[in-house]
Write a protein that holds these residues in place. Structure first.
Motif, PDB file in Angstrom:
ATOM      1  N   GLN A   1     -13.501 -70.086 -14.501  1.00  0.00           N
ATOM      2  CA  GLN A   1     -12.654 -68.716 -14.295  1.00  0.00           C
ATOM      3  C   GLN A   1     -12.829 -68.475 -12.896  1.00  0.00           C
ATOM      4  N   MET A   2     -13.859 -68.061 -12.397  1.00  0.00           N
ATOM      5  CA  MET A   2     -14.169 -67.694 -10.868  1.00  0.00           C
ATOM      6  C   MET A   2     -13.688 -68.709  -9.951  1.00  0.00           C
TER       7      MET A   2
ATOM      8  N   ARG B   1     -22.808 -60.752 -14.930  1.00  0.00           N
ATOM      9  CA  ARG B   1     -23.352 -60.762 -16.220  1.00  0.00           C
ATOM     10  C   ARG B   1     -22.903 -61.895 -17.136  1.00  0.00           C
ATOM     11  N   GLY B   2     -22.339 -62.861 -16.609  1.00  0.00           N
ATOM     12  CA  GLY B   2     -21.871 -64.098 -17.185  1.00  0.00           C
ATOM     13  C   GLY B   2     -20.569 -63.889 -18.215  1.00  0.00           C
TER      14      GLY B   2
ATOM     15  N   ALA C   1     -26.628 -58.126  -3.436  1.00  0.00           N
ATOM     16  CA  ALA C   1     -25.288 -58.509  -3.671  1.00  0.00           C
ATOM     17  C   ALA C   1     -25.278 -59.867  -4.682  1.00  0.00           C
ATOM     18  N   PRO C   2     -25.978 -59.834  -5.751  1.00  0.00           N
ATOM     19  CA  PRO C   2     -26.208 -61.102  -6.686  1.00  0.00           C
ATOM     20  C   PRO C   2     -24.773 -61.722  -6.802  1.00  0.00           C
ATOM     21  N   ALA C   3     -23.726 -60.895  -7.073  1.00  0.00           N
ATOM     22  CA  ALA C   3     -22.476 -61.537  -7.257  1.00  0.00           C
ATOM     23  C   ALA C   3     -22.039 -62.588  -6.159  1.00  0.00           C
ATOM     24  N   ASP C   4     -22.330 -62.094  -4.969  1.00  0.00           N
ATOM     25  CA  ASP C   4     -21.736 -62.981  -3.577  1.00  0.00           C
ATOM     26  C   ASP C   4     -22.990 -64.198  -3.783  1.00  0.00           C
ATOM     27  N   ARG C   5     -24.282 -64.030  -4.184  1.00  0.00           N
ATOM     28  CA  ARG C   5     -24.950 -65.184  -4.232  1.00  0.00           C
ATOM     29  C   ARG C   5     -24.420 -66.232  -5.125  1.00  0.00           C
TER      30      ARG C   5
ATOM     31  N   ASP D   1     -13.610 -54.785  -9.771  1.00  0.00           N
ATOM     32  CA  ASP D   1     -14.711 -54.022 -10.328  1.00  0.00           C
ATOM     33  C   ASP D   1     -15.003 -54.971 -11.630  1.00  0.00           C
ATOM     34  N   TRP D   2     -13.958 -55.148 -12.506  1.00  0.00           N
ATOM     35  CA  TRP D   2     -14.336 -55.750 -13.734  1.00  0.00           C
ATOM     36  C   TRP D   2     -14.594 -57.279 -13.531  1.00  0.00           C
TER      37      TRP D   2
END
Length: 439
Positions: free
Chosen positions: A45-46, A38-39, A170-174, A30-31
């Motif tokens: 790192q990702m 959020r950047g 799902a903006p994280a997935d984008r 989740d974090w």
């Protein structure tokens, strides 16, 4: 989860946990998903975490939480209030895990529309050696996939479909999707499953059919891996209350006779006009029947919509609703080069991966996030495995706006096909549809 809980984690610890083969906790997942959106977690790192996942894998619980975190990073559409003649719309979607020449969405959506179901489809762009539905459709003059939720709702109500960029879904997935494309992490089963299902679970469909590709041109090469991916996605969908089933389909060879963007749209129009390559028609109709069945739509024949022109009418309505003009010619590349047979015989096997990489080299795909694609770039396959070949006959035509790309594309094709001499056995071609996986 509270902001304090989010900030109690750090990216190096999360990366190290997975790098060393550990299991990420729900709180860590989740974090990191919130932080990346959020950047706070940076691309570098990702990228490291994605590579660790690629190498070490994820447990079922991790995949489930990773998917949920991506769904939760944005909005979730709800179209349950939409009605037609007082009856809730039969909302169903399809997703392919990605292949070479996989243009099926383009004829499939209008076929399903013509049969009375409605398709809210969040589609993607090219990833690695595989093409993207949005890149293909945007080769149509004026077509846009950047449409509002209000327009999606209106199109579902009025014409029965919308094909759109994920946007706030799902903006994280984008962000992760674009990063996977340039970090050699596209072939990870957990990342494929979570990417597909996060968008599909957020887009508002009530049921889902998956096309899980098997073979050289698929992200996962073995049938066992593709079967595991399909089962993982089916389980994720069903766990979220979205009835889901999957077909395992062959991707050892390119699908159809064209690979690229505009060239695949043109071939799809041939299918909608009642023609087109037999394998494209077969898979379109098989997936349409699955979609109608899981959505509870009975008594209609998808094949009839191709024969009587109603699917073509639906496609025209869909394109027009999203600003496209099919009366305008599709883009064509400025340059072409044709590979011919050095001797006669029978066309041998064609490696889908080799063709996909050649098309990428020609400019139809991306080498950096956000890069533009060439709409006219691509490859036309003139002879399919098992077909006769005469000396000097055209085998492949390559298209690009930048002729300096031909050398790299031809090098990718080298060794990716053969012409079998007369008297030698023709290649064996297995079934297009390998298996069906349901709950």
């Amino acid at each position: 989860m509270t902001e304090f809980a989010f900030e109690s984690h750090d990216a190096p610890t999360v990366i190290r946990t997975k790098r060393d083969g550990g299991i990420l906790s729900d709180a860590q997942i989740d974090w990191v998903m919130d932080g990346y959106t959020r950047g706070v977690v940076h691309d570098a790192q990702m990228s490291a975490l994605l590579m660790a996942i690629f190498l070490k894998g994820m447990s079922t619980a991790e995949i489930t939480r990773w998917t949920a975190a991506m769904v939760g990073s944005g909005v979730r559409f709800d179209f349950d209030d939409l009605r037609r003649d007082g009856t809730p719309l039969a909302l169903v979607d399809k997703h392919s895990t990605g292949g070479v020449g996989d243009k099926i969405t383009i004829p499939l959506v209008p076929v399903v529309m013509a049969c009375g179901a409605a398709v809210p489809q969040a589609a993607g762009r090219g990833l690695g050696h595989t093409g993207g539905t949005l890149d293909k459709l945007e080769s149509i003059e004026g077509f846009t996939a950047e449409i509002s939720k209000a327009q999606i709702r209106q199109q579902l109500q009025d014409i029965g479909a919308a094909i759109f960029a994920a946007g706030d879904l799902a903006p994280a997935d984008r962000k992760i999707y674009a990063l996977r494309d340039v970090t050699a992490t596209t072939e990870s089963l957990p990342l494929i499953a979570s990417s597909v299902m996060s968008k599909k679970l957020a887009e508002g469909a009530r049921s889902l059919v998956l096309d899980s590709k098997v073979g050289r041109g698929a992200f996962l090469k073995t049938e066992a891996e593709s079967r595991e991916l399909a089962r993982t996605m089916v389980d994720l969908g069903n766990a979220y209350g979205v009835p889901t089933r999957a077909l395992l389909t062959d991707m050892n060879r390119p699908l159809g006779n064209t690979v690229g963007n505009a060239v695949e749209v043109a071939e799809s129009l041939d299918v909608l006009a009642g023609g087109g390559p037999a394998d494209v028609v077969e898979l379109t109709l098989a997936l349409a029947r699955e979609m109608l069945d899981v959505a509870g739509v009975d008594g209609v024949d998808p094949a009839a919509t191709l024969a009587d022109g109603t699917a073509m009418d639906c496609f025209r309505a869909l394109v027009s609703a999203q600003g496209g003009d099919l009366a305008r010619p599709l883009p064509t590349a400025a340059h072409s080069e044709t590979l011919t047979a050095t001797h006669g015989g029978t066309m041998g096997d064609i490696d889908a991966m080799a063709v996909g990489l050649a098309v990428w080299r020609l400019g139809a795909g991306r080498s950096a996030p956000g890069a533009r694609v060439q709409f006219g770039a691509g490859v036309r396959v003139h002879r399919r495995p098992g077909e006769p070949v005469a000396p000097g006959e055209a085998l492949f035509t390559l298209y690009t706006d930048t002729p300096e790309r031909f050398g790299g594309a031809v090098a990718e094709l080298d060794g990716g096909f053969s012409v079998i001499a007369a008297g030698e056995p023709a290649p064996e071609v297995g079934p297009l549809i390998i298996d069906r996986i349901t709950s």
